[in-house]
Design an enzyme around this catalytic site. Structure first.
Site, PDB file in Angstrom:
ATOM      1  N   GLU A 120       0.821  -1.204   0.000  1.00 45.59           N
ATOM      2  CA  GLU A 120       0.000   0.000   0.000  1.00 45.59           C
ATOM      3  C   GLU A 120       0.862   1.263   0.000  1.00 45.59           C
ATOM      4  OE1 GLU A 120      -4.200  -1.087   1.998  1.00 45.59           O
ATOM      5  OE2 GLU A 120      -2.621  -0.854   3.468  1.00 45.59           O
TER       6      GLU A 120
ATOM      7  N   CYS B  35       3.317   8.467   1.145  1.00 44.59           N
ATOM      8  CA  CYS B  35       3.901   7.560   2.128  1.00 44.59           C
ATOM      9  C   CYS B  35       4.041   6.208   1.444  1.00 44.59           C
ATOM     10  CB  CYS B  35       2.974   7.458   3.347  1.00 44.59           C
ATOM     11  SG  CYS B  35       3.477   6.207   4.544  1.00 44.59           S
TER      12      CYS B  35
ATOM     13  N   CYS C 122       6.717  -7.166   6.992  1.00 43.04           N
ATOM     14  CA  CYS C 122       7.795  -6.564   7.775  1.00 43.04           C
ATOM     15  C   CYS C 122       8.316  -7.579   8.791  1.00 43.04           C
ATOM     16  CB  CYS C 122       7.269  -5.327   8.519  1.00 43.04           C
ATOM     17  SG  CYS C 122       8.522  -4.493   9.517  1.00 43.04           S
TER      18      CYS C 122
ATOM     19  N   CYS D  79       6.773  -5.362  15.660  1.00 44.77           N
ATOM     20  CA  CYS D  79       6.236  -4.415  16.658  1.00 44.77           C
ATOM     21  C   CYS D  79       4.782  -4.803  16.980  1.00 44.77           C
ATOM     22  CB  CYS D  79       6.309  -2.980  16.137  1.00 44.77           C
ATOM     23  SG  CYS D  79       7.985  -2.434  15.778  1.00 44.77           S
TER      24      CYS D  79
ATOM     25  N   CYS E 225       1.489  -2.881  15.414  1.00 48.50           N
ATOM     26  CA  CYS E 225       1.486  -2.521  13.989  1.00 48.50           C
ATOM     27  C   CYS E 225       0.897  -3.615  13.107  1.00 48.50           C
ATOM     28  CB  CYS E 225       2.929  -2.227  13.566  1.00 48.50           C
ATOM     29  SG  CYS E 225       3.092  -1.770  11.846  1.00 48.50           S
TER      30      CYS E 225
ATOM     31  N   CYS F 240      -1.179   5.731  10.291  1.00 52.93           N
ATOM     32  CA  CYS F 240       0.064   5.066  10.686  1.00 52.93           C
ATOM     33  C   CYS F 240      -0.169   3.660  11.218  1.00 52.93           C
ATOM     34  CB  CYS F 240       0.750   5.841  11.808  1.00 52.93           C
ATOM     35  SG  CYS F 240       1.349   7.405  11.290  1.00 52.93           S
TER      36      CYS F 240
HETATM   37  N1  SAH Z   1       9.456   0.386  10.060  1.00 50.59           N
HETATM   38  C1  SAH Z   1       9.556   1.802  10.126  1.00 50.59           C
HETATM   39  C2  SAH Z   1       8.566   2.544   9.253  1.00 50.59           C
HETATM   40  C3  SAH Z   1       7.122   2.112   9.214  1.00 50.59           C
HETATM   41  S1  SAH Z   1       5.957   2.553  10.403  1.00 50.59           S
HETATM   42  C4  SAH Z   1       9.440   2.257  11.572  1.00 50.59           C
HETATM   43  O1  SAH Z   1       9.215   1.442  12.433  1.00 50.59           O
HETATM   44  O2  SAH Z   1       9.628   3.432  11.827  1.00 50.59           O
HETATM   45  C5  SAH Z   1       5.682   4.258  10.480  1.00 50.59           C
HETATM   46  C6  SAH Z   1       5.320   4.686  11.916  1.00 50.59           C
HETATM   47  O3  SAH Z   1       4.014   4.241  12.311  1.00 50.59           O
HETATM   48  C7  SAH Z   1       6.285   4.117  12.928  1.00 50.59           C
HETATM   49  O4  SAH Z   1       6.648   5.096  13.845  1.00 50.59           O
HETATM   50  C8  SAH Z   1       5.433   3.045  13.586  1.00 50.59           C
HETATM   51  O5  SAH Z   1       5.926   2.685  14.829  1.00 50.59           O
HETATM   52  C9  SAH Z   1       4.083   3.723  13.631  1.00 50.59           C
HETATM   53  N2  SAH Z   1       2.967   2.813  13.898  1.00 50.59           N
HETATM   54  C10 SAH Z   1       2.888   1.499  13.666  1.00 50.59           C
HETATM   55  N3  SAH Z   1       1.698   1.005  14.052  1.00 50.59           N
HETATM   56  C11 SAH Z   1       1.012   2.047  14.555  1.00 50.59           C
HETATM   57  C12 SAH Z   1      -0.302   2.185  15.107  1.00 50.59           C
HETATM   58  N4  SAH Z   1      -1.128   1.162  15.192  1.00 50.59           N
HETATM   59  N5  SAH Z   1      -0.679   3.427  15.515  1.00 50.59           N
HETATM   60  C13 SAH Z   1       0.155   4.488  15.399  1.00 50.59           C
HETATM   61  N6  SAH Z   1       1.374   4.413  14.883  1.00 50.59           N
HETATM   62  C14 SAH Z   1       1.813   3.208  14.469  1.00 50.59           C
END
Ligand code: SAH
Length: 353
Positions: free
Chosen positions: A91, A104, A111, A115, A118, A332
């Protein structure tokens, strides 16, 4: 085996054309066609038919197709689900700001980082994207939406620093004066904190903005939500960020997701301020976006306000990120490699089916 022509820089293309016995200016013509979105050698009308045939024998041109396009009724944000050459999907999201349009983009199919909050990591890593596939997300978002893209954030699906070489090649491509010519200062790269790669990136002294997903100032809670913290803890990460600033002169930006009962206590705000003291930093607070499978909830407005207040009292600049495209799940951490539709639609995005 055909090669991926669009992943080549102009210099590499010139080399390749030399071995084909073609003059360098031909490479520039082809490069320009590709970076304007040509999807077939037959589109390249200023090349001879014979050369077009030779090129198509040796190279392929990537061109994602749109599986689904959704536009937010609230703010015009557009989310694309692209189908790649091998059937996998990723996406991208186009956001309209007063300072210009931002795309974006995803860096990987799935991935590997795991985390806990996410959606992108739920099924693990499928594969990394090629430079051409990174560029295509920018190029075809612009062509399809008709919105000129001036800014890029590598904050979609995947960990950009886990796909380091392809991302560096992509930056060269998208920055090329003969291509989209998007300046490094208009590009942000977000990482969950791969310290070794932050070091490598610093050596390159690029003018892009590095965003680090911190999400917690203490190892205990950060390790719970971000497995990467068990490899490189908070202090190691922050020390890499200080080095990054020293080498590049670029202020690091920190993303901080506000998760109820996990990352949002006043004590954590105090600790964060203490750890960032004396650092050229900016904290971008993100209210957690709900991903059903995770069971985590966003912080209350009150907790967010208080957290921000504590940071500011200590002289740390903090802003709360505005959520765009919430009605189309474009916020995000909500991007997915699979289409959350019927079985039939989902199979469109899997390779080999
Ligand atoms: N892998 C990279 C980039 C992708 S995520 C990273 O970790 O930075 C982009 C941002 O969205 C990151 O800061 C991630 O931690 C955040 N993110 C992921 N899941 C989220 C959620 N459910 N709510 C808010 N932010 C989230």
């Amino acid at each position: 085996m055909k090669q991926d022509l669009k992943s080549m820089t102009l210099t590499e293309m010139q080399q390749a054309f030399k071995t084909l016995g073609e003059p360098a200016f031909r490479a520039k013509q082809v490069f320009t066609w590709l970076h304007r979105g040509a999807t077939s050698f037959d589109d390249m009308t200023n090349l001879s038919k014979a050369l077009r045939i030779r090129l198509s024998d040796q190279y392929y041109i990537t061109a994602p197709t749109i599986v689904r396009k959704q536009q937010s009724k609230k703010d015009g944000t557009i989310k694309y689900l692209w189908r790649l050459r091998d059937g996998n999907c990723v996406e991208s999201v186009v956001m309209q700001y007063h300072h210009g349009n931002t795309v974006c983009i995803s860096s990987e199919v799935g991935c590997p980082m795991g985390c806990k909050f996410c959606a992108s990591t739920l099924g693990g890593l499928v594969r990394r994207l090629a430079p051409s596939e990174l560029l295509d997300q920018v190029l075809f978002s612009q062509l399809d939406s008709g919105l000129p893209i001036s800014n890029i954030v590598l904050m979609g699906i995947g960990e950009p620093l886990d796909n380091f070489d392809a991302v560096m090649q992509f930056l060269t491509l998208v920055n090329s004066p003969d291509g989209m010519n998007i300046g490094m200062r208009h590009i942000s790269l977000s990482t969950c904190g791969l310290v070794d790669k932050i070091g490598l990136l610093a050596e390159k002294k690029l003018q892009l903005t590095l965003s680090v997903s911190l999400h917690s100032p203490d190892d205990e809670s950060r390790s719970k939500i971000m497995p990467v913290n068990r490899r490189w803890n908070v202090d190691t990460l922050l020390s890499a960020c200080r080095d990054y600033f020293e080498k590049t002169g670029r202020r690091v930006s920190f993303e901080y997701t506000m998760i109820d009962g996990v990352s949002d206590s006043p004590e954590q705000a105090e600790l964060l301020a203490k750890k960032l003291a004396g650092m050229q930093a900016h904290v971008n607070m993100i209210p957690l976006n709900t991903v059903e499978e995770t069971g985590l909830r966003t912080s209350s407005r009150e907790a967010i306000r208080k957290f921000q207040q504590i940071l500011e009292n200590h002289g740390v600049t903090a802003t709360v990120r505005r959520t765009l495209g919430s009605d189309i799940n474009a916020s995000c951490g909500q991007l997915r490699r699979k289409f959350e539709g019927t079985q039939k639609e989902e199979s469109v995005c899997r390779s080999g089916e």
